[in-house]
Design an enzyme around this catalytic site. Structure first.
Site, mmCIF file in Angstrom:
data_model
loop_
_atom_site.group_PDB
_atom_site.id
_atom_site.type_symbol
_atom_site.label_atom_id
_atom_site.label_comp_id
_atom_site.label_asym_id
_atom_site.label_seq_id
_atom_site.Cartn_x
_atom_site.Cartn_y
_atom_site.Cartn_z
ATOM 1 N N ARG A 185 3.743 1.416 -8.491
ATOM 2 C CA ARG A 185 4.587 1.522 -7.541
ATOM 3 C C ARG A 185 5.280 0.098 -6.740
ATOM 4 N NH1 ARG A 185 3.700 6.842 -3.972
ATOM 5 N NH2 ARG A 185 4.418 5.223 -2.272
ATOM 6 N N ARG B 89 7.246 13.410 8.742
ATOM 7 C CA ARG B 89 6.433 12.106 8.891
ATOM 8 C C ARG B 89 6.609 11.370 10.583
ATOM 9 N NH1 ARG B 89 5.725 10.504 3.661
ATOM 10 N NH2 ARG B 89 4.777 8.419 3.005
ATOM 11 N N ARG C 104 3.170 0.092 5.723
ATOM 12 C CA ARG C 104 2.964 1.372 5.617
ATOM 13 C C ARG C 104 2.015 2.127 6.417
ATOM 14 N NH1 ARG C 104 2.543 1.937 -0.592
ATOM 15 N NH2 ARG C 104 2.343 4.099 -0.139
ATOM 16 N N LYS D 250 -3.118 13.266 -0.774
ATOM 17 C CA LYS D 250 -2.343 14.118 -0.584
ATOM 18 C C LYS D 250 -1.552 14.695 -1.879
ATOM 19 C CE LYS D 250 0.737 12.564 2.286
ATOM 20 N NZ LYS D 250 0.533 10.952 2.380
ATOM 21 N N ARG E 50 -4.112 2.398 -7.759
ATOM 22 C CA ARG E 50 -3.277 3.663 -8.193
ATOM 23 C C ARG E 50 -1.994 3.209 -9.071
ATOM 24 N NH1 ARG E 50 -0.505 7.052 -3.413
ATOM 25 N NH2 ARG E 50 0.709 5.465 -2.800
HETATM 26 P P1 ADP Z 1 2.978 7.459 0.537
HETATM 27 O O1 ADP Z 1 2.607 8.758 1.064
HETATM 28 O O2 ADP Z 1 1.720 6.908 -0.511
HETATM 29 O O3 ADP Z 1 3.136 6.373 1.381
HETATM 30 P P2 ADP Z 1 5.317 8.343 -0.363
HETATM 31 O O4 ADP Z 1 5.861 8.717 -1.839
HETATM 32 O O5 ADP Z 1 5.293 9.743 0.385
HETATM 33 O O6 ADP Z 1 4.332 7.758 -0.535
HETATM 34 O O7 ADP Z 1 6.419 7.947 0.312
HETATM 35 C C1 ADP Z 1 7.211 6.599 -0.086
HETATM 36 C C2 ADP Z 1 8.187 6.302 0.724
HETATM 37 O O8 ADP Z 1 9.304 7.128 0.710
HETATM 38 C C3 ADP Z 1 7.852 5.866 2.148
HETATM 39 O O9 ADP Z 1 7.141 4.701 2.501
HETATM 40 C C4 ADP Z 1 9.027 6.110 3.050
HETATM 41 O O10 ADP Z 1 9.862 4.929 2.692
HETATM 42 C C5 ADP Z 1 9.892 7.311 1.932
HETATM 43 N N1 ADP Z 1 9.609 8.573 2.531
HETATM 44 C C6 ADP Z 1 8.794 9.518 2.273
HETATM 45 N N2 ADP Z 1 8.832 10.542 2.799
HETATM 46 C C7 ADP Z 1 9.640 10.215 4.102
HETATM 47 C C8 ADP Z 1 9.897 10.879 5.132
HETATM 48 N N3 ADP Z 1 9.478 12.365 5.380
HETATM 49 N N4 ADP Z 1 10.834 10.361 6.191
HETATM 50 C C9 ADP Z 1 11.040 9.062 5.853
HETATM 51 N N5 ADP Z 1 10.619 8.194 4.555
HETATM 52 C C10 ADP Z 1 10.041 8.950 3.955
#
Ligand code: ADP
Ligand code: ZN
Length: 210
Positions: A158, A90, A169, A14, A125
């Site tokens: 990361r 999410r 996750r 994404k 990554r």
């Molecule tokens: P990925 O899509 O690779 O899991 P992100 O960078 O989108 O990575 O998210 C990393 C972390 O940030 C998630 O595992 C969560 O802890 C937090 N996070 C991101 N977006 C949200 C959201 N909309 N609601 C709750 N937690 C979030």
């Protein structure tokens, strides 16, 4: 302003897709909830301090915390802009919060990638902590190993990209986020693309679908 939501598992690409589209089209703005949160953690803000533990464990941060940040970005985004919203909502509660802002949602695009591919992708990554560009050691390597093409900063892995946390996750994705597919399908907003076509073609497919 209108919003295109990117739905997909962690590692589905994404962020790479949204980054590419925003780089080539000034009317598109990439907003990544993960980048907003990592920025807050790095700055040590109150929200960042609260978010850090959840993120390191691969759990979702509290809805209210991320919703406040997203609402702020929506409020400051005016004019003829398409916001590529990556990582939010999410879960269904967050989708309801977004709906309540009244911001118009143009479409929701699901970037479809099998779980088996995800683990490999995340293992390779690398990200730029400075400009947020994303790389992969095999699929999308930087010109010079370990160095960001765009800004020259040293690339990092990361903290939540270790295999154990990635597993958690994915569990969270299937349980919390996947119900959004039916949710947005019910609103007639959902489109799907095959996210396993390589970065270039993924981005083109996304553009055509949105
Ligand atoms: P990925 O899509 O690779 O899991 P992100 O960078 O989108 O990575 O998210 C990393 C972390 O940030 C998630 O595992 C969560 O802890 C937090 N996070 C991101 N977006 C949200 C959201 N909309 N609601 C709750 N937690 C979030
Ligand atoms: Zn960079």
């Amino acid at each position: 302003m209108n919003i295109v939501i990117l739905l997909g598992a962690p590692g589905s690409g994404k962020g790479t897709i949204a980054g590419r589209l925003a780089a080539e089209d000034a009317s598109m703005k990439h907003v990544s909830s993960g980048d907003l949160l990592r920025g807050a953690v790095a700055k040590g803000t109150e929200a960042g301090v609260e978010a850090k533990g959840f993120m390191d464990r691969g759990e979702l941060v509290p809805d209210a915390l991320i919703a406040r940040m997203i609402k702020d970005v929506i409020a400051e985004t005016q004019g003829d802009v398409t916001m590529l919203l990556d990582g939010f909502p999410r879960n269904v509660a967050q989708a309801e919060i977004l709906a309540a802002t009244g911001a118009p949602i143009r479409s929701v695009v699901l970037v479809d990638v099998p779980d088996a591919v995800i683990a490999d992708r995340i293992a390779g990554r690398r990200t730029c902590p400075n400009c947020k560009a994303g790389y992969h050691v095999k699929a999308l390597p930087p010109k010079v190993e370990g160095v960001c093409d765009r800004c020259g900063a040293a690339l990092v892995i990361r903290k939540d990209d270790n295999p154990e946390t990635v597993k958690d996750r994915l569990v969270v994705y299937h349980r919390e986020t996947e119900p959004l597919i039916a949710y947005y399908e019910g609103k007639g907003l959902l489109r799907r693309i095959d996210g396993n076509q390589g970065p270039e073609r993924n981005a083109a497919a996304f553009k055509a679908a949105m």
